[in-house]
Scaffold this motif. Structure first.
Motif, PDB file in Angstrom:
ATOM      1  N   LEU A  60       0.812  -1.215   0.000  1.00 28.02           N
ATOM      2  CA  LEU A  60       0.000   0.000   0.000  1.00 28.02           C
ATOM      3  C   LEU A  60       0.846   1.266   0.000  1.00 28.02           C
ATOM      4  O   LEU A  60       0.314   2.356   0.209  1.00 28.02           O
ATOM      5  N   GLY A  62       2.496   4.599  -0.546  1.00 24.29           N
ATOM      6  CA  GLY A  62       2.049   5.735  -1.323  1.00 24.29           C
ATOM      7  C   GLY A  62       0.551   5.908  -1.367  1.00 24.29           C
ATOM      8  O   GLY A  62       0.053   6.905  -1.891  1.00 24.29           O
ATOM      9  N   ARG A  63      -0.189   4.952  -0.792  1.00 16.83           N
ATOM     10  CA  ARG A  63      -1.662   5.035  -0.823  1.00 16.83           C
ATOM     11  C   ARG A  63      -2.266   5.138   0.569  1.00 16.83           C
ATOM     12  O   ARG A  63      -3.481   5.141   0.706  1.00 16.83           O
ATOM     13  N   VAL A  64      -1.422   5.204   1.604  1.00 19.08           N
ATOM     14  CA  VAL A  64      -1.916   5.120   2.977  1.00 19.08           C
ATOM     15  C   VAL A  64      -1.590   6.377   3.764  1.00 19.08           C
ATOM     16  O   VAL A  64      -0.489   6.915   3.680  1.00 19.08           O
ATOM     17  N   ARG A 138      -4.828  10.424   0.892  1.00 21.96           N
ATOM     18  CA  ARG A 138      -4.641   9.040   0.468  1.00 21.96           C
ATOM     19  C   ARG A 138      -5.997   8.310   0.437  1.00 21.96           C
ATOM     20  O   ARG A 138      -6.877   8.599   1.254  1.00 21.96           O
ATOM     21  N   PRO A 139      -6.136   7.350  -0.446  1.00 23.48           N
ATOM     22  CA  PRO A 139      -7.416   6.634  -0.518  1.00 23.48           C
ATOM     23  C   PRO A 139      -7.645   5.671   0.639  1.00 23.48           C
ATOM     24  O   PRO A 139      -8.777   5.274   0.903  1.00 23.48           O
ATOM     25  N   ARG A 169     -13.561   7.003   1.603  1.00 20.03           N
ATOM     26  CA  ARG A 169     -12.210   6.457   1.700  1.00 20.03           C
ATOM     27  C   ARG A 169     -12.284   5.061   2.330  1.00 20.03           C
ATOM     28  O   ARG A 169     -13.240   4.720   3.018  1.00 20.03           O
TER      29      ARG A 169
END
Length: 233
Positions: A60, A62-64, A138-139, A169
């Motif tokens: 994850l 870069g997405r957290v 972040r998603p 999210r």
């Protein structure tokens, strides 16, 4: 997350065989007794712990965004500087206009942006921490008992605020509070046993944040407390 052999730390088994997936755009709450492995699962999801042999965790990076139990504000930066800490650490120019807009979203005045953390109440510090988390945009958001350090009325307001600002999210929320889980979550998992395994419990109807005085929610809270007591025993 797939851990067919579970997970041991320091030679002690913590988690039994585990399969955990998060539903996109929804809040999953994770409850269980102290030491049952809730924060361990969160750290695994965040990539902060090594995955045991034979296991797999979706990367994850870069997405957290991660919101800890403590606000973790640094005393040498003002509120605006704390909200933009991520950009600072990455060597990027911070979006100050967006940071100020987020501070307004969490209910902090323009003058608060220049205050030091020492000048803030506990509830204000938690709102800064929430703004900093949202600033990362972040998603996926991982939250480890993020509102446990504040008083009950402030916690109630922070829950409602988080539900609004984190809508759509994917959130994994670790909490000790059954009411918090029932107010905020679309899905609730309870860790129990040694080593711990996860089981799912039903949530009341309706979209989060659910009203704390709803009879259906209060009945679910009583049932969840019983379930947690069984997990301890």
């Amino acid at each position: 997350m797939h851990l067919p052999e579970g997970l041991s730390l320091g030679g002690q088994p913590v988690l039994g065989p585990t399969d955990l997936s998060l539903e996109g755009g929804r809040v999953t709450a994770l409850l269980g007794p102290s030491g049952s492995g809730k924060s361990t699962l969160l750290r695994l999801a965040a990539g902060l712990l090594a995955v045991p042999a034979g296991g797999s965790v979706t990367k994850l990076a870069g997405r957290v965004a991660y919101m800890a139990q403590q606000d973790l504000l640094v005393p040498w930066r003002d509120v605006l500087g704390n909200v933009t800490m991520g950009a600072h650490l990455r060597g990027q120019a911070p979006d100050l206009a967006r940071a100020r807009a987020l501070l307004a979203e969490v209910g902090l005045a323009e003058a608060d942006a220049l205050k030091s953390p020492a000048q803030l109440s506990g509830g204000m510090r938690q709102r800064v921490a929430l703004a900093r988390t949202l600033m990362e945009d972040r998603p996926i958001v991982l939250m480890d008992e993020p509102f446990s350090a504040v008083d009950a009325p402030t916690r109630h307001r922070m829950q409602s605020l988080a539900a609004r600002l984190l809508a759509r999210r994917t959130v994994l929320l670790v909490t000790h509070d059954p009411l918090e889980a029932l107010r905020l979550a679309d899905r609730i998992l309870v860790l129990g046993g040694r080593p711990a395994t996860a089981s799912e419990v039903p949530v009341p109807a309706g979209a989060p944040p659910r009203a704390a005085g709803d009879p259906a929610l209060l009945a679910a809270q009583a049932a969840l407390l019983e379930r947690l007591a069984e997990a301890v025993s």
